[in-house]
Design a protein around this motif. Structure first.
Motif, PDB file in Angstrom:
ATOM      1  N   ILE A   1     -51.431  56.787  31.589  1.00 42.41           N
ATOM      2  CA  ILE A   1     -50.192  56.530  30.581  1.00 42.41           C
ATOM      3  C   ILE A   1     -50.112  54.540  31.148  1.00 42.41           C
ATOM      4  O   ILE A   1     -49.650  54.020  30.355  1.00 42.41           O
ATOM      5  N   ARG A   2     -50.093  54.522  32.547  1.00 41.87           N
ATOM      6  CA  ARG A   2     -50.249  53.508  33.248  1.00 41.87           C
ATOM      7  C   ARG A   2     -51.538  52.080  32.448  1.00 41.87           C
ATOM      8  O   ARG A   2     -50.661  51.341  32.365  1.00 41.87           O
ATOM      9  N   TRP A   3     -52.399  53.069  32.749  1.00 41.19           N
ATOM     10  CA  TRP A   3     -53.253  52.608  32.046  1.00 41.19           C
ATOM     11  C   TRP A   3     -53.304  52.412  30.550  1.00 41.19           C
ATOM     12  O   TRP A   3     -53.598  51.092  30.336  1.00 41.19           O
ATOM     13  N   ALA A   4     -52.685  53.558  29.880  1.00 40.45           N
ATOM     14  CA  ALA A   4     -52.361  51.971  28.243  1.00 40.45           C
ATOM     15  C   ALA A   4     -51.899  51.642  28.582  1.00 40.45           C
ATOM     16  O   ALA A   4     -51.463  50.432  27.052  1.00 40.45           O
ATOM     17  N   VAL A   5     -50.227  50.968  29.073  1.00 39.20           N
ATOM     18  CA  VAL A   5     -49.630  50.426  28.706  1.00 39.20           C
ATOM     19  C   VAL A   5     -50.291  49.147  29.438  1.00 39.20           C
ATOM     20  O   VAL A   5     -50.466  48.327  28.764  1.00 39.20           O
ATOM     21  N   LEU A   6     -50.993  49.325  30.268  1.00 41.13           N
ATOM     22  CA  LEU A   6     -51.672  47.656  30.525  1.00 41.13           C
ATOM     23  C   LEU A   6     -52.838  47.324  29.820  1.00 41.13           C
ATOM     24  O   LEU A   6     -52.894  46.173  29.319  1.00 41.13           O
ATOM     25  N   ILE A   7     -53.602  48.378  29.505  1.00 40.23           N
ATOM     26  CA  ILE A   7     -54.611  47.507  28.585  1.00 40.23           C
ATOM     27  C   ILE A   7     -54.160  47.513  26.821  1.00 40.23           C
ATOM     28  O   ILE A   7     -54.907  46.836  26.484  1.00 40.23           O
ATOM     29  N   VAL A   8     -53.001  48.345  26.369  1.00 44.65           N
ATOM     30  CA  VAL A   8     -52.112  47.439  25.198  1.00 44.65           C
ATOM     31  C   VAL A   8     -51.662  46.060  25.159  1.00 44.65           C
ATOM     32  O   VAL A   8     -51.713  44.741  24.541  1.00 44.65           O
ATOM     33  N   ALA A   9     -51.202  46.016  26.144  1.00 45.65           N
ATOM     34  CA  ALA A   9     -50.876  44.848  26.792  1.00 45.65           C
ATOM     35  C   ALA A   9     -51.611  43.363  27.101  1.00 45.65           C
ATOM     36  O   ALA A   9     -51.164  42.325  26.425  1.00 45.65           O
ATOM     37  N   ALA A  10     -52.767  44.023  27.344  1.00 48.66           N
ATOM     38  CA  ALA A  10     -53.610  43.611  27.567  1.00 48.66           C
ATOM     39  C   ALA A  10     -54.106  42.839  26.453  1.00 48.66           C
ATOM     40  O   ALA A  10     -54.887  40.895  26.219  1.00 48.66           O
ATOM     41  N   ILE A  11     -54.851  43.485  25.246  1.00 48.87           N
ATOM     42  CA  ILE A  11     -54.984  43.296  24.239  1.00 48.87           C
ATOM     43  C   ILE A  11     -54.264  42.663  23.737  1.00 48.87           C
ATOM     44  O   ILE A  11     -54.567  41.748  22.954  1.00 48.87           O
ATOM     45  N   THR A  12     -52.928  42.932  23.456  1.00 46.92           N
ATOM     46  CA  THR A  12     -51.771  41.948  22.248  1.00 46.92           C
ATOM     47  C   THR A  12     -51.873  40.769  23.301  1.00 46.92           C
ATOM     48  O   THR A  12     -51.595  39.214  21.645  1.00 46.92           O
ATOM     49  N   LEU A  13     -51.997  40.541  24.222  1.00 49.28           N
ATOM     50  CA  LEU A  13     -51.810  39.339  25.221  1.00 49.28           C
ATOM     51  C   LEU A  13     -53.049  38.248  24.200  1.00 49.28           C
ATOM     52  O   LEU A  13     -53.256  37.080  23.999  1.00 49.28           O
ATOM     53  N   ALA A  14     -54.332  38.924  25.107  1.00 51.30           N
ATOM     54  CA  ALA A  14     -55.873  38.539  24.687  1.00 51.30           C
ATOM     55  C   ALA A  14     -55.731  37.830  23.596  1.00 51.30           C
ATOM     56  O   ALA A  14     -56.171  36.057  22.692  1.00 51.30           O
ATOM     57  N   ALA A  15     -55.046  38.547  22.028  1.00 54.15           N
ATOM     58  CA  ALA A  15     -55.163  38.850  20.557  1.00 54.15           C
ATOM     59  C   ALA A  15     -53.947  36.725  20.597  1.00 54.15           C
ATOM     60  O   ALA A  15     -54.277  35.858  19.408  1.00 54.15           O
ATOM     61  N   LEU A  16     -53.217  37.155  21.120  1.00 51.95           N
ATOM     62  CA  LEU A  16     -52.119  36.022  20.993  1.00 51.95           C
ATOM     63  C   LEU A  16     -52.457  35.005  21.574  1.00 51.95           C
ATOM     64  O   LEU A  16     -52.520  33.902  20.909  1.00 51.95           O
ATOM     65  N   MET A  17     -53.016  34.718  22.800  1.00 51.35           N
ATOM     66  CA  MET A  17     -53.017  33.238  23.082  1.00 51.35           C
ATOM     67  C   MET A  17     -54.632  32.894  22.712  1.00 51.35           C
ATOM     68  O   MET A  17     -55.082  32.161  22.567  1.00 51.35           O
ATOM     69  N   SER A  18     -56.122  33.674  21.996  1.00 56.76           N
ATOM     70  CA  SER A  18     -57.038  33.652  21.455  1.00 56.76           C
ATOM     71  C   SER A  18     -56.361  32.789  20.255  1.00 56.76           C
ATOM     72  O   SER A  18     -57.332  32.803  19.053  1.00 56.76           O
ATOM     73  N   GLY A  19     -55.138  32.848  19.396  1.00 61.82           N
ATOM     74  CA  GLY A  19     -55.044  32.601  18.397  1.00 61.82           C
ATOM     75  C   GLY A  19     -55.622  33.527  16.914  1.00 61.82           C
ATOM     76  O   GLY A  19     -55.351  33.300  16.216  1.00 61.82           O
ATOM     77  N   TRP A  20     -56.243  35.020  17.760  1.00 63.09           N
ATOM     78  CA  TRP A  20     -56.366  35.594  16.304  1.00 63.09           C
ATOM     79  C   TRP A  20     -55.643  36.525  15.631  1.00 63.09           C
ATOM     80  O   TRP A  20     -54.162  36.393  15.808  1.00 63.09           O
ATOM     81  N   ARG A  21     -55.565  35.689  14.254  1.00 62.96           N
ATOM     82  CA  ARG A  21     -55.426  36.651  12.957  1.00 62.96           C
ATOM     83  C   ARG A  21     -55.733  36.746  12.057  1.00 62.96           C
ATOM     84  O   ARG A  21     -57.164  36.594  11.900  1.00 62.96           O
TER      85      ARG A  21
END
Length: 250
Positions: free
Chosen positions: A106-126
């Motif tokens: 679960i801890r890894w799942a939290v971190l992976i979801v958070a990291a993917i979200t952050l990467a999408a936001l920072m890259s401007g992915w839409r």
């Protein structure tokens, strides 16, 4: 007389979790997202995921009086209420995974979801998505499922909101109302599955005050014309929380 408080107050890292709660509230107040992305990676260093998710869901209710009243008139009501209604359907399945899965997973799942979200936001992915009710319903179910399993209600809904062309103020209002009301509606499912314990409620109430203060402060310092600046600050804090929460440091 107050012996029932002892187990909650004896939780390891309560001071650190309180500090990160204030920071999460500030970011949520000025950015309209990111509170769980900051809180969960750090809180799960000290607490088991079920306790972290349940207590944060309680503390997030501070937004009902600090942020929601101003955001309510600005939101896209049909869209947000549709997503909220369908998030209730996905949440019980996610909560079941939360309470039956290995803590480290679960801890890894939290971190992976958070990291993917952050990467999408920072890259401007839409990804342009339809605004049909069926799409909103699907977003709601997915958000409830991921939120129930990891405590991260925001990622799916946030990326959906940012894929549109609505003004920043409306996107922020949509996110604030959705995340707050969805957190409230998670609580009955948590209670039915046994993770909304007395200890979680006490910790949530304790954290509710610093979270509310942080949220009001963040709202007070938010200046719309500097929205990009605030968003970049949120990204940096989320990245730091993810790095801090890596189980590798254990």
């Amino acid at each position: 007389m107050l012996d029932f408080l002892a187990p909650a107050l004896a939780q390891p890292g309560l001071g650190w979790v309180t500090c990160i709660t204030i920071i999460a509230g500030i970011v949520y107040g000025f950015a309209g997202f990111g509170a769980a992305l900051i809180f969960m990676p750090v809180a799960t260093i000290f607490w088991v995921p079920e306790l972290a998710v349940a207590s944060f869901s309680v503390s997030a209710l501070a937004s009902l009086v600090t942020l929601v009243p101003r955001a309510w008139p600005q939101m896209d009501r049909p869209s947000v209420l549709t997503m909220i209604a369908f998030s209730v359907l996905g949440a019980p399945i996610g909560i079941y995974l939360l309470r039956t899965s290995d803590i480290t997973h679960i801890r890894w799942a939290v971190l992976i979801v958070a990291a993917i979200t952050l990467a999408a936001l920072m890259s401007g992915w839409r990804q342009k998505l339809s605004s049909l009710r069926s799409t909103q319903a699907g977003i709601g179910v997915a958000t409830g499922f991921i939120g129930g399993a990891t405590g991260l209600l925001g990622p799916v809904m946030l990326l959906f909101q940012l894929s549109g062309s609505e003004p920043v103020a409306r996107v922020r209002a949509n996110s604030l109302v959705f995340l707050t009301i969805s957190s409230l509606l998670l609580l009955p499912s948590m209670a039915l599955q046994g993770i909304l314990t007395t200890e979680a409620i006490i910790l949530g109430v304790i954290l509710l005050i610093p979270y509310g203060i942080g949220a009001k402060l963040g709202q007070a310092i938010f200046i719309p014309r500097f929205e990009v600046f605030y968003r970049n600050i949120a990204y940096a804090i989320i990245a730091a929380a993810i790095l801090m929460g890596l189980p590798l440091w254990d």
